[in-house]
Design an enzyme around this catalytic site. Structure first.
Site, short mmCIF file in Angstrom:
data_model
loop_
_atom_site.label_atom_id
_atom_site.label_comp_id
_atom_site.label_asym_id
_atom_site.label_seq_id
_atom_site.Cartn_x
_atom_site.Cartn_y
_atom_site.Cartn_z
CE LYS A 159 34.60 32.58 47.10
NZ LYS A 159 35.89 31.92 46.70
CB THR A 187 33.85 36.23 49.90
OG1 THR A 187 33.52 37.62 49.94
CG2 THR A 187 32.62 35.49 49.39
CG ASP A 188 33.01 40.53 53.11
OD1 ASP A 188 32.93 40.20 51.91
OD2 ASP A 188 33.21 41.70 53.48
CD GLU A 189 30.65 40.21 47.69
OE1 GLU A 189 29.78 39.72 46.96
OE2 GLU A 189 31.46 41.08 47.30
CE1 TYR A 198 33.15 35.70 44.09
CE2 TYR A 198 32.17 37.35 45.54
CZ TYR A 198 33.22 36.50 45.22
OH TYR A 198 34.34 36.45 46.02
P1 NAD Z 1 41.22 37.13 40.98
O1 NAD Z 1 39.99 37.22 40.14
O2 NAD Z 1 42.20 38.24 40.97
O3 NAD Z 1 42.02 35.79 40.58
C1 NAD Z 1 41.40 34.55 40.43
C2 NAD Z 1 42.45 33.59 39.88
O4 NAD Z 1 41.85 32.29 39.76
C3 NAD Z 1 42.96 33.97 38.50
O5 NAD Z 1 44.38 33.84 38.45
C4 NAD Z 1 42.29 32.94 37.58
O6 NAD Z 1 43.06 32.66 36.42
C5 NAD Z 1 42.18 31.74 38.50
N1 NAD Z 1 41.11 30.82 38.12
C6 NAD Z 1 39.81 31.13 37.86
N2 NAD Z 1 39.13 30.03 37.55
C7 NAD Z 1 39.99 28.98 37.62
C8 NAD Z 1 39.88 27.58 37.42
N3 NAD Z 1 38.72 27.02 37.06
N4 NAD Z 1 40.97 26.81 37.60
C9 NAD Z 1 42.17 27.37 37.95
N5 NAD Z 1 42.33 28.69 38.14
C10 NAD Z 1 41.26 29.49 37.99
O7 NAD Z 1 40.72 36.81 42.46
P2 NAD Z 1 41.14 37.46 43.87
O8 NAD Z 1 40.49 38.77 43.99
O9 NAD Z 1 42.58 37.30 44.05
O10 NAD Z 1 40.35 36.47 44.86
C11 NAD Z 1 40.96 35.26 45.29
C12 NAD Z 1 39.97 34.51 46.17
O11 NAD Z 1 39.63 35.30 47.30
C13 NAD Z 1 38.67 34.16 45.48
O12 NAD Z 1 38.25 32.89 45.91
C14 NAD Z 1 37.70 35.24 45.98
O13 NAD Z 1 36.38 34.76 45.98
C15 NAD Z 1 38.22 35.46 47.39
N6 NAD Z 1 38.00 36.80 47.95
C16 NAD Z 1 38.40 37.91 47.26
C17 NAD Z 1 38.25 39.16 47.86
C18 NAD Z 1 38.65 40.43 47.13
O14 NAD Z 1 38.30 41.51 47.59
N7 NAD Z 1 39.40 40.37 46.05
C19 NAD Z 1 37.69 39.27 49.14
C20 NAD Z 1 37.26 38.11 49.80
C21 NAD Z 1 37.46 36.88 49.20
O1 DAU Z 2 33.58 41.62 49.98
C1 DAU Z 2 34.50 40.76 49.35
C2 DAU Z 2 34.26 40.81 47.88
O2 DAU Z 2 34.69 42.08 47.45
C3 DAU Z 2 34.98 39.71 47.12
O3 DAU Z 2 34.48 38.46 47.53
C4 DAU Z 2 34.79 39.90 45.61
O4 DAU Z 2 35.54 38.93 44.89
C5 DAU Z 2 35.27 41.28 45.24
O5 DAU Z 2 35.04 41.52 43.86
C6 DAU Z 2 34.56 42.36 46.08
O6 DAU Z 2 33.16 42.49 45.71
P1 DAU Z 2 32.46 43.95 45.66
O7 DAU Z 2 31.28 43.87 44.81
O8 DAU Z 2 32.32 44.51 47.02
O9 DAU Z 2 33.67 44.76 44.93
P2 DAU Z 2 33.72 45.78 43.70
O10 DAU Z 2 35.12 46.31 43.66
O11 DAU Z 2 33.16 45.21 42.46
O12 DAU Z 2 32.77 46.96 44.19
C7 DAU Z 2 32.98 47.63 45.41
C8 DAU Z 2 31.87 48.65 45.57
O13 DAU Z 2 32.01 49.67 44.58
C9 DAU Z 2 30.47 48.06 45.35
O14 DAU Z 2 29.57 48.69 46.26
C10 DAU Z 2 30.12 48.45 43.93
C11 DAU Z 2 30.85 49.77 43.74
N1 DAU Z 2 31.33 50.05 42.35
C12 DAU Z 2 32.09 49.11 41.74
C13 DAU Z 2 32.56 49.31 40.46
C14 DAU Z 2 33.40 48.25 39.76
C15 DAU Z 2 30.99 51.24 41.72
O15 DAU Z 2 30.31 52.11 42.30
N2 DAU Z 2 31.44 51.44 40.44
C16 DAU Z 2 32.20 50.52 39.77
O16 DAU Z 2 32.55 50.75 38.59
#
Ligand code: NAD
Ligand code: DAU
Length: 337
Positions: free
Chosen positions: A157, A129-131, A153
């Site tokens: 990661k 992730t970018d985080e 988190y």
């Molecule tokens: P999500 O939370 O929607 O889905 C995660 C999936 O992983 C779920 O289906 C869950 O059941 C499965 N899982 C969790 N723990 C497990 C385990 N121990 N064994 C097998 N399966 C398991 O996640 P997402 O938002 O689709 O993110 C996917 C990947 O991309 C993650 O690695 C996340 O860190 C990364 N990522 C997400 C974002 C974002 O904005 N959503 C951005 C950058 C990177």
């Molecule tokens: O940047 C990539 C990441 O983006 C992924 O690696 C993570 O899995 C994904 O959850 C996401 O993390 P963020 O913390 O950036 O996403 P989130 O949607 O939780 O929040 C986005 C922004 O909005 C953050 O600044 C917090 C704010 N927020 C979030 C929620 C849920 C609010 O202000 N109110 C809210 O209720």
């Protein structure tokens, strides 16, 4: 789809019942009819097989845990490429209860990498992730920037990300790392900002905006991420990390207002609430390495948000089932009732 002049025939997707993983499976299933897909997912609260409805043939689901060596070995047998999406992903949950993040996002990666030893996998794409770079008020991170994660988190990661790299350096395994920006689009679990606010606004419920709403994110449409991962599958170099940015930076208040406008809802729904602990101010990436592989993000934020809002409008049954569950929002639920 080829890699090193040979067909990719079978892909293991971990976490394929989640948001990005299910979009990836749908895309590959539709556009690459010669590829077989295996989906290893333990179905946590974020895993949902309804995300994969209609995906049949050339597809197998294995319910299992990436932290379990037997599950990992079974799912990896005969696989050309692994794409590891499985993770605990919600920052707010990690602040309240970090344990599962460390176990899945670090230890789970270790178990998968161990399973890969000697089993003929030609490429392991680890989705980071970018985080992992932490927050920056100005400028952009490239892949050489130091990692400085600041939530349980993102620290987990970063651990998984560097562990994956260590298996390339130490054991010569073909591992590469993708670092995407904030994703949004269809099938995202309604706890993350965009789907949470869309579904709440549709119900005329308050939108809990953290702090002053000035924190910034770069928004990447999920389809662009999927295309980026496929470019890496074909042309990515083992041992390398690749940033996937969008160039679509917005403050949270801008995102919130755009959602309200698309839904025709009043700004009075916005409710300022206490800030997230340790809230990262801004993420921003350079993605020149991906550009050199021929990838660019294509979807502008306004168009992607419009498509996303429409999807949630048309798929009310999908999200209503999720928000009706007891574990929806975990410990945060009490704040919003
Ligand atoms: P999500 O939370 O929607 O889905 C995660 C999936 O992983 C779920 O289906 C869950 O059941 C499965 N899982 C969790 N723990 C497990 C385990 N121990 N064994 C097998 N399966 C398991 O996640 P997402 O938002 O689709 O993110 C996917 C990947 O991309 C993650 O690695 C996340 O860190 C990364 N990522 C997400 C974002 C974002 O904005 N959503 C951005 C950058 C990177
Ligand atoms: O940047 C990539 C990441 O983006 C992924 O690696 C993570 O899995 C994904 O959850 C996401 O993390 P963020 O913390 O950036 O996403 P989130 O949607 O939780 O929040 C986005 C922004 O909005 C953050 O600044 C917090 C704010 N927020 C979030 C929620 C849920 C609010 O202000 N109110 C809210 O209720």
């Amino acid at each position: 789809m080829q890699r090193d002049g040979r067909d990719v025939r079978r892909i293991l997707v971990t976490g394929g019942a989640g948001f990005i993983g299910s979009n990836f499976i749908r895309h590959v299933h539709e556009h690459h009819p010669h590829i077989e897909l295996v989906n290893l997912d333990m179905l946590t609260y974020a895993g949902n097989l309804e995300n994969l409805e209609g995906v049949a043939g050339r597809y197998a689901f294995v319910q299992g845990d990436i932290r379990n060596p037997q599950d990992a070995a079974r799912a990896m047998a005969g696989v050309d490429v692994v794409v590891n999406f499985a993770a605990e992903t919600h920052v707010d949950r990690s602040i309240h209860d970090p344990g599962d993040f460390i176990l899945t996002d670090v230890y789970g990666v270790y178990v998968l990498l161990e399973a890969m030893k000697g089993c003929g996998v030609r490429l392991f794409i680890h989705v980071s992730t970018d985080e992992v770079y932490g927050s920056t008020a100005a400028g952009r991170f490239d892949e050489e920037s130091p990692l400085n994660p600041s939530s349980p988190y993102s620290a987990s990661k970063a651990g998984g990300d560097r562990l994956a790299y260590s298996y390339f350096v130490t054991y010569g395994l073909p591992v590469l790392i993708a670092r995407p920006a904030n994703n949004y689009g269809p099938y995202q679990y309604p706890e993350k900002l965009i789907p949470f606010f869309i579904t709440r606004a549709l119900q005329d419920q308050p939108l809990p905006l953290y702090g002053d709403g000035g924190n910034r994110r770069d928004w990447l449409f999920v389809e662009d991420t999927v295309r980026g991962l496929l470019a890496l599958m074909e042309r990515g170099e083992p041992g390398q990390a690749y940033n996937l940015g969008a160039g679509q930076e917005r403050s949270n208040l801008e995102v919130t207002r755009a959602i309200l406008t698309l839904l025709g809802k009043p700004e009075s729904l916005v409710q300022r609430v206490a800030d997230r602990k340790g809230h990262d101010f801004r993420y921003a990436l350079e993605w020149g390495k991906m550009r050199a592989l021929g990838w660019e993000p294509r979807v502008e934020f306004d168009a992607g948000l419009r498509r996303t809002v429409e999807w949630y409008r048309r798929n009310e049954a999908w999200w209503r089932k999720l928000i009706a569950k007891k574990d929806y929002l975990g410990h945060l639920k009490k704040n919003y009732e």
